[in-house]
Design a protein around this motif. Structure first.
Motif, mmCIF file in Angstrom:
data_model
loop_
_atom_site.group_PDB
_atom_site.id
_atom_site.type_symbol
_atom_site.label_atom_id
_atom_site.label_comp_id
_atom_site.label_asym_id
_atom_site.label_seq_id
_atom_site.Cartn_x
_atom_site.Cartn_y
_atom_site.Cartn_z
ATOM 1 N N LEU B 17 0.877 -1.073 0.077
ATOM 2 C CA LEU B 17 0.040 -0.016 0.209
ATOM 3 C C LEU B 17 0.963 1.207 0.240
ATOM 4 O O LEU B 17 1.644 1.329 -1.090
ATOM 5 C CB LEU B 17 -1.050 -0.021 1.142
ATOM 6 N N TYR B 18 0.832 2.017 1.139
ATOM 7 C CA TYR B 18 1.684 3.017 1.029
ATOM 8 C C TYR B 18 3.085 2.789 1.370
ATOM 9 O O TYR B 18 3.370 1.710 1.914
ATOM 10 C CB TYR B 18 1.277 4.327 2.178
ATOM 11 N N GLY B 19 4.075 3.640 0.940
ATOM 12 C CA GLY B 19 5.437 3.388 1.355
ATOM 13 C C GLY B 19 6.576 4.067 0.164
ATOM 14 O O GLY B 19 6.916 3.355 -0.653
ATOM 15 N N GLY B 20 6.669 5.430 0.575
ATOM 16 C CA GLY B 20 7.231 6.036 -0.880
ATOM 17 C C GLY B 20 8.805 5.664 -0.832
ATOM 18 O O GLY B 20 8.973 5.480 -2.016
ATOM 19 N N THR B 21 9.304 5.335 0.068
ATOM 20 C CA THR B 21 10.862 4.983 -0.259
ATOM 21 C C THR B 21 10.894 3.720 -0.854
ATOM 22 O O THR B 21 11.691 3.796 -1.988
ATOM 23 C CB THR B 21 11.534 5.014 1.165
ATOM 24 N N GLU B 22 10.131 2.811 -0.436
ATOM 25 C CA GLU B 22 10.223 1.460 -1.116
ATOM 26 C C GLU B 22 9.660 1.568 -2.551
ATOM 27 O O GLU B 22 10.230 0.736 -3.416
ATOM 28 C CB GLU B 22 9.205 0.443 -0.260
ATOM 29 N N ARG B 23 8.857 2.318 -2.768
ATOM 30 C CA ARG B 23 8.364 2.480 -4.142
ATOM 31 C C ARG B 23 9.433 2.960 -5.046
ATOM 32 O O ARG B 23 9.656 2.767 -6.174
ATOM 33 C CB ARG B 23 7.089 3.509 -4.286
ATOM 34 N N VAL B 24 10.146 4.243 -4.447
ATOM 35 C CA VAL B 24 11.083 4.619 -5.257
ATOM 36 C C VAL B 24 12.394 3.595 -5.511
ATOM 37 O O VAL B 24 12.922 3.541 -6.549
ATOM 38 C CB VAL B 24 11.692 5.907 -4.662
ATOM 39 N N VAL B 25 12.534 2.908 -4.623
ATOM 40 C CA VAL B 25 13.986 1.960 -4.447
ATOM 41 C C VAL B 25 13.449 0.938 -5.725
ATOM 42 O O VAL B 25 13.947 0.383 -6.366
ATOM 43 C CB VAL B 25 13.803 1.286 -3.230
ATOM 44 N N SER B 26 12.126 0.566 -5.705
ATOM 45 C CA SER B 26 11.561 -0.623 -6.536
ATOM 46 C C SER B 26 11.812 0.108 -7.946
ATOM 47 O O SER B 26 12.456 -0.600 -8.943
ATOM 48 C CB SER B 26 10.293 -0.687 -6.241
#
Lengths: 348, 348
Positions: B17-26
């Motif tokens: 769901l949310y998680g800006g850092t993990e999204r960017v790392v992905s």
């Protein structure tokens, strides 16, 4: 030798009140300096030492309620100060548990890590499986039990020691039983109270109540205190400890957890006061039934043990402490481990 | 290049769901692999990637209430896996903030640390003073402000990017205003509600309430929800985000803190939805008033800005996003930093 001592930052070294690890680090550090070693103590800035103090923080964080994140940041800075300057030392001795383990493999200076906590928490299995090759020191043989199947690297066991001269020997048994420590479920203050009531003896409880244990205290301990035999005197400092313990007939230590080392047992023995304890964790390595106290499991057996402590020789309790649990003996143990770590590093 | 990506372990990469850092790392990881790099992603085991996944834990810890101590132990193991094998990589790129800083000086592999959090917390001053020489990447220029006097080592700023193809462009403005994010005081959902009510427009709030913010929500937000214009729809997943944002007339982003990067602004712009925001933190680096939205400070000015968004060209919002905030542009930025870090390491 040039030795780095890496202390926890929760409490000053030595601690102002409770703080077993910081007390042991202090005794070890001072005795190493006395023996001519060049020791750097990485600790909070309100620590007091004859070693060189590398102050990581201005003061210990213990009393700061918002300190958890701070403490993590402090410890990261501490480990950087230590391992970023690893070449300044012949050996690095850490007391901060697993936070320091990843650094051991990244520097050529030999490291030792004394494990001060319990090892039976499930999440530690993953940690110790990964850090199998990091040289650890246990503070009792019993402490090692939960990791028996993992095959970690134990450099040795070094029992804690205390300074005999800090504790005045009290040759005559007092009238009361003593309980000293945190008031948490696993220390079983309720059992201590029950034993005292059944034995018909006064019990004095000197203890702090951590925030985490307040609910337990209110629910399970406070209601038991309303009895003429039971006296709760709150947290006491070092200055009052020897009088409190030395004046007791016995120390009650009815723990229900694998305590890696029960420093309070040594404090009692140093005053000549025998120990009545449940045989958990390090207890069987400290208490010698019939010599310096008794081990017993159930409440009736503990009551019976309390009845028999007057037959023990208090001078024998003190001698046993001096022989097996002095600071000198502890520091002999660590010096031997430092020498062998350095020899291994040279051979590698 | 052989690149290590070191992700936080709170959330999977990408997050459920949310998680800006993990999204960017992905996004960064997948694009680096697509460009032919040999990438190892150190992350939770429920992460999904075309890189080699070095699973530190079985799954992300986020939903585990007892996870704080676990998370510390996990991160220590993660850093050991990364830096204990530093020679396997040409560059190590960390996204776990200061926990990794002490390792930078202990390995010869060049490291970069993207700072994802706010830097205006008082205790960070001590941290950054000590780690002045560790190469950092900011995610906005504004993020650097609190450290201006310390003289840390900024390798560069790389704005976050998102994948244009993941967001469908919505050419026609919808009827409602959108609020998306955590319901915490510094995001000012109460101001968003006030602006919508004064503008006489419906507001849809898609948001999670963290445990830490529950008291704030109950006290300051819940009472404002009882209005036909205001609709609280709870936490939404990635699949619903584009429809939610694309269907809006504007995104309201009335923050009151120096947010280092507001990823949700990019998500809105990618759908063609303009942004009405307060000029805090990274906002002036993202919002171009009159082009892709408006910046305004007070409630009356925000209301006026909302009235003017229909005059903006939604196709222009999308084009501006594609040009300035695509994944490709972000990865160009990081590749340049990796190359220069490697060149510096070779020269040293």
């Amino acid at each position: 030798m040039r030795i780095a001592q890496v202390a926890p930052l929760y409490e000053a070294v030595p601690p102002k009140l409770y703080g077993g690890t910081e007390r042991v680090v202090s005794l070890l550090t001072e005795e190493l300096v006395r023996r001519g070693h060049e020791v750097t103590l990485f600790a909070s800035g309100d620590s007091v030492t004859t070693a060189r103090l590398a102050a990581v923080t201005e003061r210990a964080r213990r009393l700061d309620a918002t300190s958890r994140e701070l403490l993590a940041a402090d410890t990261v800075r501490q480990l950087d100060l230590v391992f970023g300057n690893a070449r300044d030392f012949d050996v690095i001795h850490c007391h901060v548990d697993y936070l320091a383990y990843p650094f051991s493999g990244l520097v050529s200076t030999p490291t030792l890590h004394t494990v001060h906590g319990r090892l039976d928490l499930p999440y530690l299995t993953l940690v110790y499986r990964q850090f199998k090759h990091v040289p650890l020191v246990s503070i009792s043989d019993a402490q090692r039990t939960p990791l028996a199947d993992i095959g970690v690297t134990w450099a040795g066991t070094v029992h804690h020691g205390l300074a005999p001269e800090r504790f005045t020997f009290s040759p005559t048994p007092g009238a009361y039983l003593a309980f000293l420590g945190r008031l948490s479920p696993e220390k079983q203050p309720d059992v201590a109270i029950e034993v005292a009531k059944r034995a018909g003896l006064p019990l004095r409880i000197a203890a702090k109540v951590d925030a985490a244990d307040q609910e337990y205290f209110d629910r399970a301990v406070a209601p038991l205190l309303d009895d003429p035999l039971i006296e709760f005197i709150g947290e006491i400092g070092d200055a009052d400890k020897a009088a409190f313990l030395g004046g007791a007939r016995a120390l009650l230590f009815p723990i229900d957890w694998p305590e890696p080392f029960g420093l309070v047992m040594l404090e009692a023995l140093a005053c000549g006061t025998p120990v009545v304890a449940r045989p958990c964790g390090s207890v069987p390595e400290i208490v010698r039934s019939g010599v310096n106290g008794f081990m017993a499991d159930s409440v009736p057996d503990l009551v019976e043990a309390v009845a028999r402590v007057d037959a023990l020789d208090r001078a024998q309790c003190r001698r046993d402490f001096e022989k097996r649990f002095s600071v000198a003996r502890m520091v002999d143990g660590y010096e031997a481990l430092y020498r062998s770590a350095c020899a291994q590093a040279r051979a590698a």
